[in-house]
Every structure is written in C-alpha cells, then in structure tokens.
Motif scaffolding. Structure first.
Motif, PDB file in Angstrom:
ATOM      1  N   SER A 164       0.916  -1.296  -0.143  1.00 28.34           N
ATOM      2  CA  SER A 164       0.050   0.047   0.044  1.00 28.34           C
ATOM      3  C   SER A 164       0.854   1.243  -0.047  1.00 28.34           C
ATOM      4  O   SER A 164       1.788   1.288   0.979  1.00 28.34           O
ATOM      5  CB  SER A 164      -1.215  -0.119   1.363  1.00 28.34           C
ATOM      6  OG  SER A 164      -1.858  -1.187   1.117  1.00 28.34           O
ATOM      7  N   ILE A 165       0.567   2.048  -0.876  1.00 26.73           N
ATOM      8  CA  ILE A 165       1.108   3.405  -0.945  1.00 26.73           C
ATOM      9  C   ILE A 165       0.052   4.620  -0.689  1.00 26.73           C
ATOM     10  O   ILE A 165      -0.701   4.838  -1.550  1.00 26.73           O
ATOM     11  CB  ILE A 165       1.833   3.821  -2.245  1.00 26.73           C
ATOM     12  CG1 ILE A 165       2.910   2.691  -2.497  1.00 26.73           C
ATOM     13  CG2 ILE A 165       2.712   5.123  -2.428  1.00 26.73           C
ATOM     14  CD1 ILE A 165       3.624   2.870  -3.932  1.00 26.73           C
ATOM     15  N   PRO A 166       0.119   5.370   0.594  1.00 28.55           N
ATOM     16  CA  PRO A 166      -1.175   6.007   0.767  1.00 28.55           C
ATOM     17  C   PRO A 166      -1.050   7.281  -0.014  1.00 28.55           C
ATOM     18  O   PRO A 166      -2.161   7.683  -0.335  1.00 28.55           O
ATOM     19  CB  PRO A 166      -0.868   6.188   2.422  1.00 28.55           C
ATOM     20  CG  PRO A 166       0.583   5.789   2.492  1.00 28.55           C
ATOM     21  CD  PRO A 166       1.008   5.008   1.665  1.00 28.55           C
ATOM     22  N   SER A 167       0.160   7.821  -0.326  1.00 29.66           N
ATOM     23  CA  SER A 167       0.016   9.070  -0.862  1.00 29.66           C
ATOM     24  C   SER A 167       1.263   8.870  -2.200  1.00 29.66           C
ATOM     25  O   SER A 167       2.360   8.939  -1.804  1.00 29.66           O
ATOM     26  CB  SER A 167       0.524  10.153  -0.082  1.00 29.66           C
ATOM     27  OG  SER A 167       0.519  11.524  -0.807  1.00 29.66           O
ATOM     28  N   VAL A 168       0.680   8.817  -3.109  1.00 31.97           N
ATOM     29  CA  VAL A 168       1.793   8.379  -4.329  1.00 31.97           C
ATOM     30  C   VAL A 168       2.471   9.875  -4.667  1.00 31.97           C
ATOM     31  O   VAL A 168       1.820  10.831  -4.804  1.00 31.97           O
ATOM     32  CB  VAL A 168       0.897   7.749  -5.476  1.00 31.97           C
ATOM     33  CG1 VAL A 168       1.884   7.677  -6.866  1.00 31.97           C
ATOM     34  CG2 VAL A 168       0.157   6.594  -5.026  1.00 31.97           C
ATOM     35  N   GLU A 169       3.779   9.806  -5.094  1.00 30.33           N
ATOM     36  CA  GLU A 169       4.508  10.765  -5.401  1.00 30.33           C
ATOM     37  C   GLU A 169       5.261  10.444  -6.951  1.00 30.33           C
ATOM     38  O   GLU A 169       4.932   9.464  -7.398  1.00 30.33           O
ATOM     39  CB  GLU A 169       5.381  11.260  -4.539  1.00 30.33           C
ATOM     40  CG  GLU A 169       5.069  11.517  -3.239  1.00 30.33           C
ATOM     41  CD  GLU A 169       6.082  12.040  -2.136  1.00 30.33           C
ATOM     42  OE1 GLU A 169       7.345  11.543  -2.587  1.00 30.33           O
ATOM     43  OE2 GLU A 169       5.827  12.287  -1.071  1.00 30.33           O
ATOM     44  N   ALA A 170       5.648  11.431  -7.713  1.00 31.76           N
ATOM     45  CA  ALA A 170       6.258  11.106  -9.118  1.00 31.76           C
ATOM     46  C   ALA A 170       7.324  10.258  -8.767  1.00 31.76           C
ATOM     47  O   ALA A 170       7.484   9.441  -9.775  1.00 31.76           O
ATOM     48  CB  ALA A 170       6.708  12.581  -9.403  1.00 31.76           C
ATOM     49  N   SER A 171       7.949   9.919  -7.531  1.00 29.17           N
ATOM     50  CA  SER A 171       9.079   9.298  -7.340  1.00 29.17           C
ATOM     51  C   SER A 171       8.811   7.895  -7.362  1.00 29.17           C
ATOM     52  O   SER A 171       9.720   6.989  -7.286  1.00 29.17           O
ATOM     53  CB  SER A 171       9.989   9.676  -6.133  1.00 29.17           C
ATOM     54  OG  SER A 171       9.117   9.536  -5.056  1.00 29.17           O
ATOM     55  N   HIS A 172       7.611   7.465  -7.103  1.00 27.69           N
ATOM     56  CA  HIS A 172       6.881   6.118  -7.018  1.00 27.69           C
ATOM     57  C   HIS A 172       6.989   5.428  -8.402  1.00 27.69           C
ATOM     58  O   HIS A 172       6.646   4.256  -8.439  1.00 27.69           O
ATOM     59  CB  HIS A 172       5.646   6.147  -6.383  1.00 27.69           C
ATOM     60  CG  HIS A 172       5.829   6.262  -4.985  1.00 27.69           C
ATOM     61  ND1 HIS A 172       4.937   7.280  -4.131  1.00 27.69           N
ATOM     62  CD2 HIS A 172       6.738   5.997  -4.134  1.00 27.69           C
ATOM     63  CE1 HIS A 172       5.250   7.265  -2.925  1.00 27.69           C
ATOM     64  NE2 HIS A 172       6.455   6.576  -2.697  1.00 27.69           N
ATOM     65  N   THR A 173       7.214   6.187  -9.576  1.00 28.17           N
ATOM     66  CA  THR A 173       6.876   5.873 -10.858  1.00 28.17           C
ATOM     67  C   THR A 173       7.981   4.815 -11.014  1.00 28.17           C
ATOM     68  O   THR A 173       9.181   5.082 -10.715  1.00 28.17           O
ATOM     69  CB  THR A 173       6.879   6.807 -11.865  1.00 28.17           C
ATOM     70  OG1 THR A 173       6.131   7.864 -11.742  1.00 28.17           O
ATOM     71  CG2 THR A 173       6.882   6.204 -13.247  1.00 28.17           C
ATOM     72  N   GLY A 174       7.743   3.479 -11.630  1.00 24.91           N
ATOM     73  CA  GLY A 174       8.794   2.465 -11.931  1.00 24.91           C
ATOM     74  C   GLY A 174       8.050   1.262 -11.959  1.00 24.91           C
ATOM     75  O   GLY A 174       6.881   0.959 -11.958  1.00 24.91           O
ATOM     76  N   LEU A 175       9.053   0.074 -11.988  1.00 26.56           N
ATOM     77  CA  LEU A 175       8.664  -1.278 -12.114  1.00 26.56           C
ATOM     78  C   LEU A 175       8.693  -1.813 -10.859  1.00 26.56           C
ATOM     79  O   LEU A 175       9.575  -1.850  -9.981  1.00 26.56           O
ATOM     80  CB  LEU A 175       9.497  -2.155 -13.230  1.00 26.56           C
ATOM     81  CG  LEU A 175       9.421  -1.609 -14.674  1.00 26.56           C
ATOM     82  CD1 LEU A 175      10.451  -2.319 -15.364  1.00 26.56           C
ATOM     83  CD2 LEU A 175       8.087  -2.243 -15.155  1.00 26.56           C
ATOM     84  N   TYR A 176       7.674  -2.709 -10.609  1.00 25.77           N
ATOM     85  CA  TYR A 176       7.563  -3.385  -9.196  1.00 25.77           C
ATOM     86  C   TYR A 176       7.176  -4.814  -9.525  1.00 25.77           C
ATOM     87  O   TYR A 176       6.616  -5.238 -10.508  1.00 25.77           O
ATOM     88  CB  TYR A 176       6.220  -2.825  -8.468  1.00 25.77           C
ATOM     89  CG  TYR A 176       6.635  -1.552  -7.767  1.00 25.77           C
ATOM     90  CD1 TYR A 176       7.053  -1.195  -6.573  1.00 25.77           C
ATOM     91  CD2 TYR A 176       6.443  -0.265  -8.573  1.00 25.77           C
ATOM     92  CE1 TYR A 176       7.172   0.178  -6.142  1.00 25.77           C
ATOM     93  CE2 TYR A 176       6.548   0.796  -8.277  1.00 25.77           C
ATOM     94  CZ  TYR A 176       6.946   1.057  -7.099  1.00 25.77           C
ATOM     95  OH  TYR A 176       7.254   2.366  -6.431  1.00 25.77           O
ATOM     96  N   LEU A 177       7.789  -5.784  -8.682  1.00 25.26           N
ATOM     97  CA  LEU A 177       7.448  -7.070  -8.799  1.00 25.26           C
ATOM     98  C   LEU A 177       7.676  -7.726  -7.139  1.00 25.26           C
ATOM     99  O   LEU A 177       8.200  -7.030  -6.376  1.00 25.26           O
ATOM    100  CB  LEU A 177       8.551  -7.706  -9.565  1.00 25.26           C
ATOM    101  CG  LEU A 177      10.179  -8.018  -8.987  1.00 25.26           C
ATOM    102  CD1 LEU A 177      10.297  -9.032  -7.941  1.00 25.26           C
ATOM    103  CD2 LEU A 177      10.959  -8.059 -10.129  1.00 25.26           C
ATOM    104  N   CYS A 178       6.801  -8.689  -6.998  1.00 29.45           N
ATOM    105  CA  CYS A 178       6.683  -9.307  -5.863  1.00 29.45           C
ATOM    106  C   CYS A 178       7.264 -10.825  -5.856  1.00 29.45           C
ATOM    107  O   CYS A 178       7.087 -11.544  -6.923  1.00 29.45           O
ATOM    108  CB  CYS A 178       5.356  -9.617  -5.284  1.00 29.45           C
ATOM    109  SG  CYS A 178       4.281 -10.892  -5.746  1.00 29.45           S
ATOM    110  N   GLN A 179       7.899 -11.220  -4.787  1.00 28.31           N
ATOM    111  CA  GLN A 179       8.242 -12.789  -4.612  1.00 28.31           C
ATOM    112  C   GLN A 179       7.749 -13.371  -3.559  1.00 28.31           C
ATOM    113  O   GLN A 179       7.643 -13.105  -2.303  1.00 28.31           O
ATOM    114  CB  GLN A 179       9.813 -12.395  -4.440  1.00 28.31           C
ATOM    115  CG  GLN A 179      10.463 -13.841  -4.284  1.00 28.31           C
ATOM    116  CD  GLN A 179      11.869 -13.575  -3.802  1.00 28.31           C
ATOM    117  OE1 GLN A 179      12.223 -13.584  -2.658  1.00 28.31           O
ATOM    118  NE2 GLN A 179      13.144 -13.689  -4.631  1.00 28.31           N
TER     119      GLN A 179
END
Length: 352
Positions: A164-179
């Motif tokens: 969960s990201i409660p307040s999204v900022e421009a720096s959160h842009t990118g690729l995410y993966l889970c393991q």
C-alpha cells in the motif's frame, strides 16, 4: 478341498509414502487376498471416481499438481461378494506440494494520480500456500550501461501480500515485482509498471490558491496606499485653516522672522452668569480712576473672568503715539488698525 472367495482386504499403497513434491516419481500398487488370486487385469486404479489405469501397479514419472486427488483401487477375480463383483480399497489422498506458481500482480486503482493511494496485490498458486511475500522496485544502477538487465537492481520496498502506498508521488513511478515463498521454494511475479499522473483538480486548486494570494496582497497594498493618502489629506485640511487665519489678518510668519513676534494669551474662567460687558476704555485720569475702582471691584471675581490678550509686536517699532480718549469702540478699532503697536482684547463668555 479348495475354497474359493472374492477379493478381501484390498489395499492401495503409494511410494514414496512421505511428502510428494512436484516433479518427483510416484508409484501406486494394489494388493488383495483372494482365491483364486486377482490377475493383473483384475486391478483398476481410480482417482476422484475417474478411471486411471488397469494393472496391479501404476507409476507417474513426473508428478504434477493436477495429479493430486483421492485414489483407490478395485480388485476382481470373477467371484462376487454380496452381489458386488468389484471390491474397493480404502481411499488414499495424494497431495502434491509445489512452490508458488501462476503469480500475478493487480493494481487498484488502475490509473494512479499524484497524491492518491494505490494498492498492489500479489497472488499465487502454491501448496502449501505462500507464507512470505516481498516487494521490490527495479532501479537502474548505471544509466551508461548498454544492457538494461545488467544495470538493474532490486530495491526492497515492502513485505506482505499487499503493498500500500497511501500518498503517491512522482518518485514512485517505476517497475514493481513481488516474490512469494513457501517451504518448497520461491518464485517471482511478472513486473508491473506504476505510472503516476498529474491530478488536474489539485493543479487547479494550486493555481486558484496562487491567484487568491496575489489578489489579497494587491488589495492589502491598495488599502495601505488609501490609508496613507487619507492621512495626508487630513493633515493638509488641518493645516489649511491655520494658515488662512493668519493670512486673513494680513500677517505672514516664517522661520526667518524675529522671534519677538509672540502672541500671549491668558485665559480665565468666566462666572456662570455673564457679567456686563465692560465699557470702552477711557484713557482720561478720571476714567482711569474709575477703571481702577471697577478693577478693584471685580478683583474678587478674578477667578471667574477670562482675559485674552494678544500682542503683536512690529519688526521696527516706532515712537509711541498718543491718542485722545475716545468713548466709541469703532474709533479705537480703526486707530488700532492704523498703528502696528495695537493691543487686542478678546473677551470670551462661557455659558454655564
């Protein structure tokens, strides 16, 4: 003498009997007590009620999760028992364990605006269920590298099935993966791209706020200028009557004039009932004597009488001029107007 009977004590065994892991080999074996003995073709293997194979033994070389189920075996030797030809064994439950598979990542909401919240949920199929989830963000360690894979690093950003990201900022842009991980192993989900858009509403609010602040500052400055202008105008109005009073008498003062041009004012309180106006001054000896008597008579009321004497001294005083006694106030005023060495008496009555 021989005694014939139907299969009894039909059994199904699984090897290995311990935990069965995906990819391993599994053998099913059927056995029974019967006379005559059950032939190879007299055994059948079933899973969840569905026929699998015939024979006393059945082997699955590479076991898969879809091989899990409830297995049992049937035996038949052409002799029925209680009207039943086929005798079933006890059920054996085959549980194939495997590491997390078929992993997916969902994002809610799909369109993320700056300042809003977003949830990334990781899902997997595993036996046993995954007991650990770790989230990573893919970052570039070297922008100069020609190979994107060689310059990628995994930065851990969270744990748990939901990120969960409660307040999204421009720096959160990118690729995410889970393991995901369980006791059989671990696996990674396919990367998901998080893009952050600009919130038009927030941008409009910021613009309107800036305009509001600018208008407020402009209005405040206008008020200051108006207040300063009113103050200057008030001071000018207060100064104008004072100057005109002296210019009306034909007198002009400046800092270069002789400081001896002074005005002396003596003010005393009048009695509550006005006293008779004094007669015009008479400069004869008899009138001077009478004036002294009147002055003595009014001495007792000196605290009740107000005298205001204004003396204007000329710059170049000439020799004193003597005037004859005059009983007419009009003559005295005209004489005073002709002579600069004049004395002005002003009497102010205050009504009680």
């Amino acid at each position: 003498m021989s005694y014939y009977y139907a299969p009894n004590n039909v059994r199904l065994s699984v090897s290995p009997s311990r935990r069965v892991v995906k990819g391993s080999s599994v053998t099913f074996s059927c056995s029974s007590d019967a006379n005559p003995p059950v032939a190879q073709s007299g055994y059948s293997l079933f899973r969840d009620g569905q026929f699998v194979s015939k024979g006393q033994s059945h082997t699955i070389a590479i076991i898969q999760p879809n091989h899990s189920g409830r297995y049992y075996c049937q035996a038949w030797n052409n002799i029925s028992r209680g009207g039943a030809k086929w005798i079933n064994s006890d059920v054996v439950n085959l549980d194939v364990q495997y590491h997390p598979m078929n992993m997916t990542v969902s994002m809610d909401p799909a369109n993320v605006m700056e300042g809003s919240s977003v949830n990334l949920t990781c899902s997997s199929v595993a036996n046993p269920a995954a007991d650990s989830y770790t989230w990573y963000k893919i970052t570039d360690s070297s922008s100069s590298s020609s190979s994107p894979s060689s310059s990628s690093e995994l930065l851990q950003v969270g744990s748990g099935q939901v990120l969960s990201i409660p307040s999204v900022e421009a720096s959160h842009t990118g690729l995410y993966l889970c393991q995901a991980r369980n006791r059989q192993g671990e696996n990674n989900a396919t990367e998901v791209l998080l893009t952050v858009g600009k919130d038009n509403v927030s941008l409009s609010v910021q613009v309107l706020s800036g305009i509001g602040v600018a208008l407020f500052m402009t209005f405040f400055l206008l008020l200051l200028l108006l207040s300063f202008w009113m103050k200057q105008k008030t001071c000018a109005e207060k100064k104008t009557p004072f100057d005109s009073s002296f210019s009306g008498r034909g007198s002009t003062f400046s800092s270069s004039e002789d400081p001896s041009n002074s005005v002396y004012v003596n003010i005393h309180r009048f009695p509550s009932s006005p006293s008779p106006a004094p007669a015009a001054p008479d400069f004869t000896p008899s009138s001077h004597s009478n004036s002294n008597k009147e002055l003595d008579a009014n001495t007792s009321h000196e605290a009740e009488v107000t005298y205001s004497t204004v003396t204007i001294k000329p710059r170049n005083p000439g020799p004193p001029r003597h005037r004859k006694n005059s009983n007419a106030p009009q003559d005295s005023r005209s004489a005073a107007g002709e002579n600069d060495n004049s004395v002005i008496y002003a009497t102010i009555n205050k009504s009680s």
